[in-house]
Design a protein around this motif. Structure first.
Motif, short mmCIF file in Angstrom:
data_model
loop_
_atom_site.label_atom_id
_atom_site.label_comp_id
_atom_site.label_asym_id
_atom_site.label_seq_id
_atom_site.Cartn_x
_atom_site.Cartn_y
_atom_site.Cartn_z
N VAL A 74 0.84 -1.20 0.00
CA VAL A 74 0.00 0.00 0.00
C VAL A 74 0.88 1.25 0.00
O VAL A 74 0.64 2.19 -0.77
CB VAL A 74 -0.97 0.01 1.20
CG1 VAL A 74 -1.90 1.22 1.13
CG2 VAL A 74 -1.80 -1.28 1.25
N THR A 77 2.63 1.71 -3.38
CA THR A 77 1.65 2.06 -4.41
C THR A 77 1.21 3.51 -4.27
O THR A 77 1.11 4.24 -5.26
CB THR A 77 0.44 1.10 -4.34
OG1 THR A 77 0.90 -0.24 -4.53
CG2 THR A 77 -0.59 1.43 -5.40
N ALA A 78 0.97 3.96 -3.04
CA ALA A 78 0.60 5.37 -2.81
C ALA A 78 1.70 6.29 -3.31
O ALA A 78 1.43 7.34 -3.90
CB ALA A 78 0.30 5.62 -1.34
N GLU A 81 1.78 6.02 -7.29
CA GLU A 81 0.60 6.64 -7.91
C GLU A 81 0.35 8.06 -7.42
O GLU A 81 -0.56 8.73 -7.89
CB GLU A 81 -0.63 5.76 -7.69
CG GLU A 81 -0.47 4.39 -8.37
CD GLU A 81 -1.67 3.48 -8.17
OE1 GLU A 81 -2.70 3.92 -7.58
OE2 GLU A 81 -1.60 2.33 -8.62
N ARG A 83 -0.98 9.26 -4.70
CA ARG A 83 -2.35 9.48 -4.22
C ARG A 83 -2.57 8.72 -2.92
O ARG A 83 -1.88 7.74 -2.63
CB ARG A 83 -3.38 9.03 -5.25
CG ARG A 83 -3.39 7.53 -5.49
CD ARG A 83 -4.46 7.11 -6.51
NE ARG A 83 -4.45 5.67 -6.71
CZ ARG A 83 -5.20 4.82 -6.05
NH1 ARG A 83 -6.04 5.24 -5.12
NH2 ARG A 83 -5.13 3.51 -6.30
N ILE A 85 -4.45 6.23 -0.43
CA ILE A 85 -5.11 4.94 -0.64
C ILE A 85 -5.72 4.49 0.68
O ILE A 85 -5.05 4.46 1.72
CB ILE A 85 -4.13 3.87 -1.15
CG1 ILE A 85 -3.56 4.28 -2.49
CG2 ILE A 85 -4.83 2.51 -1.25
CD1 ILE A 85 -2.51 3.32 -3.04
N ARG A 137 -9.16 10.41 5.27
CA ARG A 137 -8.29 10.79 4.15
C ARG A 137 -8.15 12.30 4.05
O ARG A 137 -7.05 12.83 3.94
CB ARG A 137 -8.83 10.21 2.82
CG ARG A 137 -7.94 10.61 1.63
CD ARG A 137 -8.37 10.01 0.31
NE ARG A 137 -9.78 10.12 0.08
CZ ARG A 137 -10.60 9.07 -0.11
NH1 ARG A 137 -10.13 7.84 -0.11
NH2 ARG A 137 -11.89 9.26 -0.32
#
Length: 153
Positions: A74, A77-78, A81, A83, A85, A137
Motif C-alpha cells: 500500500v 503504491t501510494a 501513484e 495518491r 489509498i 483521508r
C-alpha cells in the motif's frame, strides 16, 4: 470525528511551530496521532523517500518493515501513484506487505514537497476492517500538508 481531527490539527500546529528537525517533528506527529485515536490506530508512522525507496521513519506501534520499494504494498503504491489509498481489508490488496498479522485495514497518504515530489508517506493501520473513510483521508491529507510546510523550508 471531525471535531477530533480539527483539535488534533490545532495541537499539531502548536506542537511543531518553529521546529525543523525532521525526525523530531515526525516523531511527535506520530505520537500525537496515535494518542488521539488509540482505539482506531493500531500503528501510525512515516516512511520517507530515501535512496529510491521508502525507508522507515518515526512511528508508534509494533515493529515495522525497514524499507519498501516503489509500487510494492500500500505504501509503495501510494508513492508510485502519488495518491492517498484507503484499504478496507488488507488481505484483498494485491501485494500487501504484512509487517504485522494484526493489521486488517490501512490508509496511506503521500506527503509532497514544494516541487510536488513525494517526500514520504503517512501510514496508519487498524486491527479492524474498514476502519478508515473519506473523512480520515481528507484530514490526514491536511496533516501531511501542514507537516511539509514545516519541514520543506
Amino acid at each position: 470525528m471531525e471535531q477530533t481531527y480539527q483539535l488534533l490539527i490545532q495541537q499539531l500546529q502548536t506542537l511543531i511551530t518553529g521546529e525543523h528537525i525532521e525526525m523530531s517533528v515526525l516523531a511527535n506527529a506520530a505520537a500525537l496521532l496515535k494518542q488521539t485515536f488509540p482505539e482506531r490506530y493500531f500503528w501510525v508512522g512515516f516512511y520517507l523517500v530515501r535512496n529510491n525507496r521508502l525507508e522507515l521513519g518515526p512511528f508508534q506501534g509494533t515493529v515495522a518493515c525497514y524499507h519498501i520499494d516503489r509500487g510494492r504494498g500500500v505504501c509503495g503504491t501510494a508513492w508510485s501513484e502519488q495518491r492517498s489509498i484507503v484499504v478496507d481489508d488488507v488481505e484483498q490488496f494485491p501485494g500487501h506487505i504484512a509487517c504485522s498479522s494484526l493489521s486488517r485495514s490501512e490508509i496511506v497518504v503521500p506527503m509532497f514537497n514544494s516541487s510536488h515530489e513525494v517526500y514520504g508517506v503517512i501510514d496508519i493501520d487498524s486491527t479492524e476492517c474498514s476502519a478508515f473513510n473519506a473523512t480520515d483521508r481528507r484530514y490526514l491529507e491536511e496533516i501531511a500538508k501542514i507537516l511539509m510546510q514545516q519541514l520543506d523550508n
